[in-house]
Design a protein around this motif. Structure first.
Motif, short mmCIF file in Angstrom:
data_model
loop_
_atom_site.label_atom_id
_atom_site.label_comp_id
_atom_site.label_asym_id
_atom_site.label_seq_id
_atom_site.Cartn_x
_atom_site.Cartn_y
_atom_site.Cartn_z
N ALA A 53 0.85 -1.19 0.00
CA ALA A 53 0.00 0.00 0.00
C ALA A 53 0.88 1.24 0.00
O ALA A 53 1.95 1.26 0.64
N TRP A 54 0.43 2.26 -0.72
CA TRP A 54 1.21 3.50 -0.87
C TRP A 54 0.29 4.71 -0.77
O TRP A 54 -0.85 4.68 -1.26
N PHE A 55 0.79 5.76 -0.15
CA PHE A 55 0.13 7.06 -0.24
C PHE A 55 0.57 7.67 -1.57
O PHE A 55 1.77 7.74 -1.86
N VAL A 56 -0.39 8.08 -2.39
CA VAL A 56 -0.07 8.64 -3.70
C VAL A 56 -0.74 10.00 -3.87
O VAL A 56 -1.76 10.29 -3.23
N HIS A 57 -0.14 10.80 -4.74
CA HIS A 57 -0.69 12.13 -5.00
C HIS A 57 -0.61 12.41 -6.49
O HIS A 57 0.41 12.18 -7.13
N ASP A 58 -1.72 12.90 -7.05
CA ASP A 58 -1.76 13.25 -8.47
C ASP A 58 -2.73 14.41 -8.65
O ASP A 58 -3.27 14.93 -7.67
N ARG A 59 -3.03 14.77 -9.89
CA ARG A 59 -3.87 15.95 -10.13
C ARG A 59 -5.28 15.78 -9.56
O ARG A 59 -5.94 16.77 -9.24
N TRP A 60 -5.75 14.54 -9.41
CA TRP A 60 -7.09 14.31 -8.87
C TRP A 60 -7.12 14.43 -7.35
O TRP A 60 -8.19 14.48 -6.75
N GLY A 61 -5.95 14.45 -6.70
CA GLY A 61 -5.92 14.57 -5.24
C GLY A 61 -4.96 13.57 -4.61
O GLY A 61 -4.02 13.10 -5.26
N SER A 62 -5.21 13.25 -3.35
CA SER A 62 -4.36 12.32 -2.61
C SER A 62 -5.15 11.07 -2.23
O SER A 62 -6.33 11.16 -1.88
N GLY A 63 -4.47 9.94 -2.31
CA GLY A 63 -5.17 8.70 -2.01
C GLY A 63 -4.24 7.62 -1.49
O GLY A 63 -3.04 7.82 -1.33
N VAL A 64 -4.84 6.48 -1.23
CA VAL A 64 -4.09 5.29 -0.83
C VAL A 64 -4.28 4.23 -1.91
O VAL A 64 -5.41 3.83 -2.20
N LEU A 65 -3.18 3.83 -2.50
CA LEU A 65 -3.19 2.77 -3.50
C LEU A 65 -2.86 1.46 -2.80
O LEU A 65 -1.84 1.36 -2.13
N ARG A 66 -3.74 0.49 -2.93
CA ARG A 66 -3.52 -0.80 -2.27
C ARG A 66 -3.63 -1.93 -3.27
O ARG A 66 -4.65 -2.07 -3.96
N LYS A 67 -2.57 -2.72 -3.39
CA LYS A 67 -2.62 -3.92 -4.20
C LYS A 67 -3.07 -5.08 -3.30
O LYS A 67 -2.65 -5.17 -2.14
N TYR A 68 -3.91 -5.93 -3.85
CA TYR A 68 -4.46 -7.02 -3.04
C TYR A 68 -3.41 -8.10 -2.84
O TYR A 68 -2.76 -8.54 -3.79
N ARG A 69 -3.23 -8.48 -1.58
CA ARG A 69 -2.26 -9.49 -1.21
C ARG A 69 -2.92 -10.54 -0.32
O ARG A 69 -3.75 -10.22 0.52
N ARG A 70 -2.51 -11.78 -0.52
CA ARG A 70 -3.03 -12.85 0.31
C ARG A 70 -2.33 -12.86 1.66
O ARG A 70 -1.20 -12.40 1.80
N GLY A 71 -3.03 -13.40 2.65
CA GLY A 71 -2.45 -13.54 3.98
C GLY A 71 -2.35 -15.01 4.36
O GLY A 71 -2.76 -15.90 3.61
N GLY A 72 -1.81 -15.27 5.52
CA GLY A 72 -1.74 -16.63 6.02
C GLY A 72 -0.74 -17.50 5.28
O GLY A 72 0.15 -17.02 4.57
N LEU A 73 -0.92 -18.81 5.39
CA LEU A 73 0.00 -19.77 4.80
C LEU A 73 -0.01 -19.74 3.28
O LEU A 73 1.02 -19.98 2.64
N VAL A 74 -1.17 -19.43 2.69
CA VAL A 74 -1.29 -19.40 1.23
C VAL A 74 -0.31 -18.40 0.62
O VAL A 74 0.23 -18.61 -0.47
N ALA A 75 -0.05 -17.31 1.34
CA ALA A 75 0.81 -16.24 0.83
C ALA A 75 2.24 -16.71 0.58
O ALA A 75 2.98 -16.08 -0.17
N ARG A 76 2.63 -17.82 1.18
CA ARG A 76 3.99 -18.33 0.98
C ARG A 76 4.21 -18.83 -0.44
O ARG A 76 5.33 -18.84 -0.94
N ILE A 77 3.13 -19.27 -1.08
CA ILE A 77 3.26 -19.80 -2.44
C ILE A 77 2.50 -18.96 -3.47
O ILE A 77 2.74 -19.07 -4.67
#
Length: 241
Positions: A53-77
């Motif tokens: 996740a990142w704080f981003v800023h552009d002409r439309w304003g400021s936001g939080v960009l979040r890429k979806y990530r798995r959690g738990g044991l599944v995330a290892r593979i």
């Protein structure tokens, strides 16, 4: 192809697609979901976000960009791929629709800016941009910095009220924890990260399950202080019923 209905614009481009709110002057370009696009106008979110996740800023304003990530044991593979079952069933599009519905109802959630998916065979990756909530900090951080002599009552009441409003609107939060509640300078509690959240009839048992998830998180992060705060919060929540 671009379909417009209300303030939501949908853009399909080959194996990728995005939704965005036309109230924001965001470019209908998949590059806006890449922190590299923002160069020095992007910085990582330090608390939560699974390093995606990142704080981003552009002409439309400021936001939080979040890429979806798995959690738990599944995330290892498998860190970021999900099984494709149609655009509207992607994690990002579902969260976009839910957040927009909640915002229209006046619930304490951030405005959603845009959502995306990119297909690869029978899998997809996804991302979401929400508007920044200025001056907010995670509940966990606020409590850590709170003096031992301070009265947490007002903060506990604010958190209880926001959670109660969410439940009253029949919204279930899949991961209500001490980092997914943000507190602003006016002691207002905002709810974030509705990945896998959904609209359904909130029974007493479902409401209590949400609250108990928060209890476990507070205890893990803040031990006895977290449990004591949850007790305050729970009492205020019960009073709302």
């Amino acid at each position: 192809m671009t379909d417009t209905f209300g303030q939501v614009v949908r853009v399909n481009a080959g194996k990728s697609g995005m939704l965005y709110d036309s109230a924001f002057a965001i470019e209908p370009d998949m590059r806006v979901f890449d922190p590299v696009f923002y160069a020095d106008r992007a910085r990582p979110v330090s608390a939560g976000g699974r390093n995606a996740a990142w704080f981003v800023h552009d002409r439309w304003g400021s936001g939080v960009l979040r890429k979806y990530r798995r959690g738990g044991l599944v995330a290892r593979i498998n860190k970021s791929h999900y099984v494709w079952n149609g655009a509207e069933n992607t994690r990002s599009f579902a969260e976009f629709r839910l957040l927009q519905s909640m915002h229209v109802q006046g619930l304490p959630v951030p405005k959603v800016v845009a959502a995306s998916y990119t297909r690869s065979w029978c899998f997809y990756q996804a991302a979401l941009i929400t508007e920044t909530l200025p001056g907010t900090r995670p509940l966990a951080s606020v409590l850590k910095d709170m003096p031992a002599t301070a009265d947490p009552g007002a903060l506990a009441k604010a958190c209880a009220n926001s959670i109660y409003l969410m439940h009253k609107a029949n919204v279930w939060h899949a991961d209500l924890n001490a980092f997914n509640i943000l507190v602003d300078g006016n002691n207002k509690a905002w709810l974030i990260d509705f990945d896998k959240g959904r609209q359904l009839v909130m029974t007493d048992s479902l409401c209590e399950a949400n609250l108990n998830r928060l209890k476990r998180s507070l205890e893990k992060v803040l031990q006895q202080q977290g449990l004591a705060f949850w007790e305050h919060l729970h009492r205020f929540y019960i009073k709302n019923q």
